[in-house]
Design a protein around this motif. Structure first.
Motif, PDB file in Angstrom:
ATOM      1  N   ARG A  31       1.047  -1.546  -0.546  1.00 19.99           N
ATOM      2  CA  ARG A  31       0.220  -0.188  -0.279  1.00 19.99           C
ATOM      3  C   ARG A  31       0.808   2.018   0.411  1.00 19.99           C
ATOM      4  O   ARG A  31       0.326   2.563  -0.508  1.00 19.99           O
ATOM      5  CB  ARG A  31      -0.779   0.364   1.271  1.00 19.99           C
ATOM      6  N   ASP A  32       2.037   1.487   0.682  1.00 20.63           N
ATOM      7  CA  ASP A  32       2.814   2.505   1.061  1.00 20.63           C
ATOM      8  C   ASP A  32       4.514   2.250   0.713  1.00 20.63           C
ATOM      9  O   ASP A  32       4.621   3.959   0.801  1.00 20.63           O
ATOM     10  CB  ASP A  32       2.321   2.632   2.382  1.00 20.63           C
ATOM     11  N   LEU A  55       7.338   6.982   6.686  1.00 19.87           N
ATOM     12  CA  LEU A  55       7.371   7.088   5.109  1.00 19.87           C
ATOM     13  C   LEU A  55       8.730   7.862   4.803  1.00 19.87           C
ATOM     14  O   LEU A  55       9.245   7.200   3.549  1.00 19.87           O
ATOM     15  CB  LEU A  55       6.186   7.720   4.605  1.00 19.87           C
TER      16      LEU A  55
END
Length: 78
Positions: A31-32, A55
């Motif tokens: 997803r990230d 992140l």
């Protein structure tokens, strides 16, 4: 700025909070994309005492993790 290597690969300890080790682990997610796990290990107990996930791999990530450990464990040798 380069700092003096005061541990010099001597990871032995006599008490908690005497020596901490840090690491950043790269974790790939669908997803990230890449996430970065900053962690601090107490070398005496061999337990993770602080961690944070981001992140972005930045100095701020590591400093945030370190500040959490300092506030929680209040090491006397600072």
């Amino acid at each position: 700025e380069e700092r003096e290597n005061i541990i010099d690969r001597d990871f032995s300890t006599k008490s908690i909070n005497q020596k901490w080790a840090t690491d950043i682990t790269y974790i790939h997610t669908l997803r990230d994309g890449w996430l970065y796990l900053s962690s601090i290990l107490d070398l005496h107990t061999k337990k993770i005492i602080s961690w944070d996930l981001s992140l972005n791999m930045t100095n701020e990530l590591v400093l945030k993790t370190l500040n959490r450990a300092i506030i929680k464990y209040k090491p006397s040798n600072l």
